[in-house]
Design a protein around this motif. Structure first.
Motif, mmCIF file in Angstrom:
data_model
loop_
_atom_site.group_PDB
_atom_site.id
_atom_site.type_symbol
_atom_site.label_atom_id
_atom_site.label_comp_id
_atom_site.label_asym_id
_atom_site.label_seq_id
_atom_site.Cartn_x
_atom_site.Cartn_y
_atom_site.Cartn_z
ATOM 1 N N ALA A 67 20.385 36.651 41.535
ATOM 2 C CA ALA A 67 20.153 36.387 42.956
ATOM 3 C C ALA A 67 20.983 37.301 43.845
ATOM 4 O O ALA A 67 20.942 37.186 45.070
ATOM 5 N N ALA A 68 21.760 38.215 43.250
ATOM 6 C CA ALA A 68 22.570 39.135 44.043
ATOM 7 C C ALA A 68 21.670 40.093 44.818
ATOM 8 O O ALA A 68 20.606 40.479 44.340
ATOM 9 N N ARG A 69 22.118 40.457 46.005
ATOM 10 C CA ARG A 69 21.341 41.378 46.838
ATOM 11 C C ARG A 69 22.231 42.536 47.292
ATOM 12 O O ARG A 69 22.631 42.625 48.453
ATOM 13 N N PRO A 70 22.540 43.456 46.376
ATOM 14 C CA PRO A 70 23.378 44.604 46.758
ATOM 15 C C PRO A 70 22.599 45.599 47.597
ATOM 16 O O PRO A 70 21.371 45.589 47.654
ATOM 17 N N PRO A 84 32.036 47.379 43.259
ATOM 18 C CA PRO A 84 31.343 46.704 42.159
ATOM 19 C C PRO A 84 30.519 45.527 42.670
ATOM 20 O O PRO A 84 30.974 44.761 43.516
ATOM 21 N N ASN A 85 29.296 45.412 42.171
ATOM 22 C CA ASN A 85 28.448 44.270 42.500
ATOM 23 C C ASN A 85 28.451 43.288 41.340
ATOM 24 O O ASN A 85 28.494 43.685 40.183
ATOM 25 N N LEU A 86 28.414 42.019 41.662
ATOM 26 C CA LEU A 86 28.392 40.971 40.648
ATOM 27 C C LEU A 86 27.118 40.156 40.784
ATOM 28 O O LEU A 86 26.672 39.862 41.899
ATOM 29 N N GLY A 87 26.536 39.776 39.653
ATOM 30 C CA GLY A 87 25.374 38.910 39.639
ATOM 31 C C GLY A 87 25.454 37.930 38.488
ATOM 32 O O GLY A 87 26.031 38.238 37.445
ATOM 33 N N VAL A 135 24.403 31.466 30.379
ATOM 34 C CA VAL A 135 24.634 31.970 31.735
ATOM 35 C C VAL A 135 25.770 32.986 31.651
ATOM 36 O O VAL A 135 26.832 32.696 31.099
ATOM 37 N N PHE A 136 25.547 34.175 32.174
ATOM 38 C CA PHE A 136 26.577 35.203 32.111
ATOM 39 C C PHE A 136 26.600 35.996 33.411
ATOM 40 O O PHE A 136 25.644 35.962 34.192
ATOM 41 N N THR A 137 27.720 36.691 33.637
ATOM 42 C CA THR A 137 27.875 37.496 34.852
ATOM 43 C C THR A 137 27.756 38.976 34.508
ATOM 44 O O THR A 137 28.188 39.425 33.449
ATOM 45 N N VAL A 138 27.151 39.725 35.423
ATOM 46 C CA VAL A 138 26.937 41.156 35.252
ATOM 47 C C VAL A 138 27.611 41.885 36.408
ATOM 48 O O VAL A 138 27.507 41.468 37.565
ATOM 49 N N ALA A 139 28.315 42.968 36.090
ATOM 50 C CA ALA A 139 28.952 43.800 37.122
ATOM 51 C C ALA A 139 28.558 45.240 36.897
ATOM 52 O O ALA A 139 28.485 45.705 35.757
#
Length: 449
Positions: A182-185, A197-200, A208-212
């Motif tokens: 749902a990130a909107r960079p 750095p963007n995080l999603g 469930v995991f986070t991506v950078a």
């Protein structure tokens, strides 16, 4: 939009302790009421605390100086001074604290709620009621409060994420994060669109995991070129590395295999990332020429032992398969990794039998005394009060400093420096007798007259 700051220099000053009070109880028909001076209050601490709702160090970039409140002075009638209020500074999870002067890592703050006292408040000075003894029934002095710690610290944020997306500028890392989460960079078709750095957060089945993404990696990034050297530290905490390879680039001398080799070289030059599992993504398959190139280089990447996925962040082609593959790698890394606990503070007590001070002979007539206790006692002493100076001499003698000076060859009249040679306190040393046996009127000491 809030600015992302991942490294700042923070100047912190803990509160000073309040001075003790020298007071004598006065009441009608009670001329010898005794000492009733209260102790000074303790200075406030400066505390760093991991806050899950804080994601940047921006506030400390704009306001780098932070100071805790001082303790209040003691008062008569045995009234202790109020303690100074602590200052609690929220920091993001994954903040590393270093001493700016020495470069020493003080602590690595991981885990919500983890606290670290980066600057400790000074202790309040004892009032004369606390200094009274059977021989010194009414001390005419009190101790001064100690100064609080002062430190120049470097706060360095290393993003806590599961997956790091690495690749050349404009390879589609931000678009991929936007498509997976749902990130909107910010997204545009020119280099260095992403400056932070963007995080999603990605959900694949029950995982469930986070991506950078790590922006701006170019040749020489590990040596300071471009933007990558500023953000390579964010890869350190990621368990999985995903290469995002641009199959539609028109820049001369670039192709997916060359890009992969260059980024791998930068990661190797940065160090400590060889053990991270890799996965390759051939992006922009919605462009016909890009799909042909992806089909051509895919076998070559697979020969290197990589799992390879052909995707299009624009049309979402192949994203479901990719997300489940990454989730599988993240789950395996989590299973192999011990449970992360909040940072534990390690207290190292001094070795048993440590005298607490050292005596060093500088030359024939000069000696230096260093140690936590004598240097602290010096700062607590009011040198305008002879009795307070006599009390200091008594404390130093009981600690064994006079004996150590004699053994080091000091003679009466020798120059003794307590503390550093530049800013320490200098005395002409005279061996003393027991201070309590030499008490005169309040505020005086027979040895000094």
């Amino acid at each position: 939009m809030a600015e992302f700051v991942d490294q700042v220099v923070l100047y912190v000053k803990a509160g000073d302790g309040g001075n003790g009070c020298a007071s004598i109880h006065r009441e009608k028909f009670k001329p010898l009421g005794g000492p009733d001076g209260g102790n000074g209050g303790r200075g406030g601490d400066v505390i760093l605390e991991v806050d899950p709702n804080t994601s940047t160090l921006l506030d400390y970039h704009h306001r780098p100086h932070r100071k805790a409140a001082n303790g209040k002075q003691g008062a008569g009638s045995n009234r202790d001074g109020a303690w100074g209020e602590d200052v609690v500074l929220p920091v993001p999870n994954g903040t590393v604290v270093k001493d700016a002067k020495s470069g020493e890592v003080l602590i690595d703050l991981v885990g919500a709620g983890t606290r670290y006292i980066v600057a400790q408040g000074g202790h309040g000075g004892l009032g004369n009621a606390a200094l009274a003894s059977t021989k010194r029934k009414a001390p005419g002095f009190a101790l001064l409060g100690e100064q609080g710690d002062e430190l120049e610290a470097v706060l360095e944020l290393k993003t806590v994420a599961d997956v790091a997306l690495v690749g050349f500028p404009n390879a589609g890392k931000s678009s991929l994060i936007a498509a997976l989460s749902a990130a909107r960079p910010k997204i545009a078709d020119y280099p260095f669109t992403t400056l932070v750095p963007n995080l999603g957060v990605v959900t694949a089945g029950e995982t469930v995991f986070t991506v950078a993404d790590v922006p701006g990696l170019i040749p020489g990034a590990s040596e300071g070129r471009g933007l990558g050297h500023e953000f390579l530290r964010h890869v350190e905490r990621c368990s999985t590395i995903v290469h995002v390879l641009d199959c539609a680039t028109i820049e001369p001398g670039r192709d997916p295999l060359t890009d992969f080799a260059v980024i791998e070289a930068e990661l190797a030059a940065y160090g400590e990332l060889d053990d991270r599992p890799r996965l390759a993504v051939l992006n922009k398959a919605d462009v016909p020429e890009a799909r042909e190139l992806a089909d051509m280089v895919r076998p070559m990447l697979e020969e290197k032992g990589l799992r390879v996925f052909t995707i299009s962040a624009a049309t979402h082609e192949g994203l479901r398969e990719l997300s489940f593959a990454v989730a599988e790698m993240v789950s395996a890394a989590r299973a192999a990794k011990p449970i992360e606990e909040p940072t534990r503070l390690v207290i190292r007590p001094k070795q048993f039998g440590d005298a607490g001070f050292t005596v060093k002979r500088i030359n024939d007539d000069t000696f230096q005394v260093t140690g936590e206790k004598p240097e602290r006692w010096i700062k607590q002493t009011d040198f305008t009060n002879d009795e307070a100076v006599g009390y200091l001499a008594d404390r130093l003698e009981r600690l064994g400093i006079e004996k150590a000076l004699s053994e080091a060859g000091a003679k009466a009249g020798a120059e003794v420096v307590i503390g550093s040679m530049e800013g320490g306190y200098i005395f002409d040393w005279q061996p003393t007798l027991d201070a309590e046996a030499n008490q005169g009127p309040r505020g005086s000491d027979n040895r000094l007259g």
